[in-house]
Design a protein around this motif. Structure first.
Motif, short mmCIF file in Angstrom:
data_model
loop_
_atom_site.label_atom_id
_atom_site.label_comp_id
_atom_site.label_asym_id
_atom_site.label_seq_id
_atom_site.Cartn_x
_atom_site.Cartn_y
_atom_site.Cartn_z
N TRP A 579 0.83 -1.20 0.00
CA TRP A 579 0.00 0.00 0.00
C TRP A 579 0.87 1.26 0.00
CZ3 TRP A 579 -4.59 -1.52 -1.27
CH2 TRP A 579 -5.04 -2.78 -0.86
N GLU A 580 1.95 1.22 0.75
CA GLU A 580 2.81 2.40 0.81
C GLU A 580 3.48 2.68 -0.53
OE1 GLU A 580 5.29 1.32 4.09
OE2 GLU A 580 3.98 2.32 5.57
N ALA A 581 3.78 1.62 -1.28
CA ALA A 581 4.38 1.82 -2.60
C ALA A 581 3.42 2.58 -3.51
CB ALA A 581 4.74 0.47 -3.22
N GLY A 582 2.13 2.26 -3.43
CA GLY A 582 1.14 2.97 -4.23
C GLY A 582 1.01 4.42 -3.80
N ILE A 583 1.03 4.65 -2.50
CA ILE A 583 0.93 6.02 -1.98
C ILE A 583 2.11 6.86 -2.46
CG2 ILE A 583 0.95 7.41 0.13
CD1 ILE A 583 -0.55 5.05 1.49
N GLN A 584 3.29 6.27 -2.50
CA GLN A 584 4.47 7.00 -2.93
C GLN A 584 4.38 7.41 -4.40
OE1 GLN A 584 6.65 8.26 -0.82
NE2 GLN A 584 5.32 7.25 0.69
N LEU A 585 3.73 6.60 -5.23
CA LEU A 585 3.51 6.99 -6.62
C LEU A 585 2.67 8.27 -6.68
CD1 LEU A 585 2.77 3.65 -8.52
CD2 LEU A 585 4.78 5.11 -8.76
N ALA A 586 1.63 8.32 -5.87
CA ALA A 586 0.79 9.51 -5.84
C ALA A 586 1.54 10.70 -5.26
CB ALA A 586 -0.48 9.23 -5.03
N ALA A 587 2.41 10.45 -4.28
CA ALA A 587 3.17 11.53 -3.64
C ALA A 587 4.11 12.23 -4.62
CB ALA A 587 3.96 10.98 -2.46
N LYS A 588 4.54 11.52 -5.66
CA LYS A 588 5.41 12.14 -6.67
C LYS A 588 4.70 13.28 -7.39
CE LYS A 588 8.33 8.07 -7.46
NZ LYS A 588 8.75 7.02 -8.43
N ASP A 589 3.40 13.13 -7.56
CA ASP A 589 2.63 14.21 -8.18
C ASP A 589 2.62 15.44 -7.29
OD1 ASP A 589 1.94 12.82 -10.50
OD2 ASP A 589 0.19 11.90 -9.57
N VAL A 590 2.58 15.23 -5.97
CA VAL A 590 2.63 16.36 -5.05
C VAL A 590 3.95 17.10 -5.19
CG1 VAL A 590 2.58 17.09 -2.64
CG2 VAL A 590 1.08 15.23 -3.39
N GLU A 591 5.04 16.34 -5.27
CA GLU A 591 6.36 16.96 -5.41
C GLU A 591 6.42 17.82 -6.67
OE1 GLU A 591 9.30 13.92 -5.42
OE2 GLU A 591 8.76 13.13 -3.43
N GLU A 592 5.90 17.29 -7.78
CA GLU A 592 5.92 18.06 -9.03
C GLU A 592 5.02 19.28 -8.94
OE1 GLU A 592 5.56 17.41 -13.87
OE2 GLU A 592 4.85 15.83 -12.51
N PHE A 593 3.86 19.14 -8.30
CA PHE A 593 2.94 20.26 -8.15
C PHE A 593 3.59 21.39 -7.35
CE2 PHE A 593 -0.31 22.54 -5.73
CZ PHE A 593 -1.23 22.90 -6.71
N ILE A 594 4.19 21.06 -6.23
CA ILE A 594 4.81 22.08 -5.39
C ILE A 594 5.99 22.72 -6.11
CG2 ILE A 594 6.10 22.46 -3.25
CD1 ILE A 594 4.26 20.39 -1.91
#
Length: 603
Positions: A579-594
């Motif tokens: 589950w954490e691996a999937g969350i980290q994929l989504a977190a990459k979008d946050v990094e790009e957004f910021i």
């Protein structure tokens, strides 16, 4: 328009809910039910252990289920698209009476399965055709062991017409007469339907418009809250009573069984979410800064982000359809061809007009072996994602239409996998095709709204519902307490990062009032994260992946989710790392957004 944005209801039953053809279908189903009743009454496995007789019973069950499904889906579609159709409730009452009769006979059938000895049962399942559907047959037999006496189950089925189903329909009726006033800048007041108001409240780029509608929205739900408090208390009180009567130890046991997953898997998923929220809280903080706010309000979480006076990305319905078809093709030709066929065949009701129910869904016309999609398209990237999401559901059903009907009955959590996978394809495509950084920021925002919904909004729903069930098992929960539980859940789920909350979200979210599936919400987060895991596998080796993906979908109705994941992905769902691996994929979008928003701000 190249693609019509309204359903072709006439091709199902001409004449709407007063259709003569519809009444003929209902009468035909009634006749089939009577024949099925006779067949079951006369069946004694000890006297007639014939595989042929057993298959005849299964075939009759299937025919009845398809006829009732076809009829009820049509009536529900008509009601949702035209909520002033008063006759829809009359016809649905007829259909619910037949569902009640079928439920009683289902109890009889299941009881007879339980009475077959284990040895004879195994011999029966040695038949080639029955072996193929043995997973579902065993589920039915195991479920039958929970049943009360046949007479008691018949009474329950009869009462359900004025129990679970009735309370759920009361909610739909109440929502259908609600309106939300909106005053424009010229002072003109327009009465918006709930669906129209919801779209404007979350998607309008003007924060003052969002704020005004949200305040009126909360007032409207407050006005009707006493009705909805009664409804949710009796709906779930009825469900709790049934769960206890059937020997279930707690309120989560039934939804976990329905979703074919273990408590360990559910706990691992929510634990991973709770411990990895920081990137998504950072996203909310960054968004608030961009809006010139200290904190976002509830109504701002899903608001579009536009910088440098750029206009928000908009799609016409035709453009959205073409975009979905084209980008589905980047994944695989079968998904793209299917979407084109569905859109050209008027399977989608998307027109933005008054008198429609809110929300979106994909439903089934089992006699046609086709799906139909309901939504309201207002032109945002989020609407395009919703279209892709619902087409993903429809594709899932389509790839299974040549396997036995009993093996097509996949649970909601894996159903959300196909829809979210399709949505991910479109979300990534919109970002990749962005003309500039400001447009990319807007699209990343839309994509991250989905992530925050899965990790924050739906977590709040789960926390609320879990707490509500615990208190409801001890007695009636007041409207005031429902509001308190909801705000507590929202604050916990959102890390108390919002300036205002939605106390009456428990009554504005129709998912809490759906009668057939308890705990309707957590499967969305499961499906979202599970689909991210599948998407990661696709990125590793895209060549020929569509066929592997279809193979996984075809197994979703005949395996527990832990076994499904092990077979097709080689992962253990009871461990947090998946589950954490999937969350980290989504977190990459946050990094790009910021990163992008900081760059644009500093120019």
């Amino acid at each position: 328009m190249k693609y019509a944005d309204t359903w072709d209801l006439e091709s199902i039953f001409p004449g709407g809910t007063k259709s003569e053809e519809l009444q003929k279908k209902i009468k035909s189903v009634e006749t089939d039910i009577q024949a099925y009743q006779t067949l079951l009454r006369d069946w004694d496995f000890q006297e007639d252990p014939s595989v042929t007789t057993f298959k005849n019973i299964l075939n009759k069950r299937e025919k009845i289920a398809k006829g009732l499904g076809q009829s009820s889906t049509f009536v529900q579609m008509t009601h949702d698209a035209y909520m002033d159709d008063e006759h829809a409730n009359v016809v649905m009452g007829q259909i619910m009476d037949l569902f009640s009769e079928v439920q009683k006979l289902s109890t009889t059938f299941t009881k007879k399965l339980v009475n077959i000895s284990d040895e004879d049962w195994q011999k029966l399942l040695n038949d080639k055709e029955l072996k193929e559907i043995s997973f579902t047959l065993n589920e039915m037999r195991d479920e039958g062991k929970r049943l009360l006496s046949e007479e008691e189950e018949k009474i329950i089925a009869e009462l359900n017409k004025d129990g679970l189903a009735a309370w759920s329909r009361l909610y739909d009726t109440a929502v259908s007469i609600m309106t939300i006033p909106y005053k424009d800048e010229d002072g003109k007041v327009t009465e918006l339907s709930v669906g129209q108001a919801m779209n404007r409240m979350y998607a309008d780029p003007d924060p003052q418009v969002r704020k005004q509608i949200f305040e009126e929205w909360e007032l409207a739900w407050t006005k009707y809250a006493p009705i909805f408090a009664d409804t949710i208390n009796h709906l779930d009180g009825y469900r709790i009573t049934l769960q206890k009567a059937h020997g279930r130890k707690d309120h989560l046991e039934e939804p976990l069984e329905y979703n074919r997953m273990s408590k360990e898997t559910l706990d691992a998923m929510w634990s991973a979410v709770a411990n990895n929220k920081q990137p998504f809280l950072d996203f909310l903080n960054q968004k608030a800064t961009l809006f010139g706010m200290d904190k976002l309000g509830w109504q701002d979480v899903d608001a579009p982000v536009t910088l440098e006076d750029a206009k928000p990305t908009r799609f016409t319905y035709d453009e959205a359809c073409e975009f979905v078809i084209t980008n589905f093709a980047s994944f695989g030709p079968k998904l793209s061809r299917f979407a084109k066929h569905a859109l050209e065949s008027r399977w989608v009701e998307a027109e933005d007009r008054p008198n429609k129910r809110p929300g979106g869904y994909c439903t089934s016309l089992p006699e046609f072996e086709e799906s139909r999609i309901f939504m309201t398209f207002s032109g945002t990237p989020a609407d395009t994602s919703t279209l892709a999401h619902e087409l993903g559901h429809a594709f899932h059903s389509d790839v299974m239409k040549d396997i036995p009907s009993l093996n097509r009955q996949y649970a909601m959590n894996v159903a959300e996998t196909a829809s979210t996978f399709a949505e991910t394809i479109i979300g990534n495509a919109t970002i990749k095709n962005a003309k500039n950084d400001t447009e990319k920021i807007s699209l990343l925002n839309s994509k991250l709204e989905n992530a925050t919904a899965m990790f924050l909004n739906i977590h709040a729903r789960f926390l609320f519902e879990n707490a509500f069930y615990e208190e409801r098992s001890k007695g009636i929960v007041s409207e005031k307490r429902l509001n308190e539980l909801m705000v507590q859940a929202q604050k916990e789920a959102y890390g108390d990062r919002l300036s205002c909350y939605h106390p009456h979200f428990w009554c504005s979210k129709l998912h809490f009032f759906i009668d057939d599936v308890p705990f309707y919400n957590f499967p969305y987060t499961f499906g979202y994260l599970f689909s991210l895991g599948i998407y990661a596998k696709y990125l590793e080796q895209p060549e020929g992946f569509e066929d592997k993906y279809i193979a996984l979908l075809r197994d979703t109705g005949s395996m527990k989710v832990e076994d499904l994941a092990e077979k097709h992905l080689g992962v253990d769902l009871t461990k947090r790392d998946f589950w954490e691996a999937g969350i980290q994929l989504a977190a990459k979008d946050v990094e790009e957004f910021i990163h992008l928003t900081n760059e644009v701000k500093n120019k």
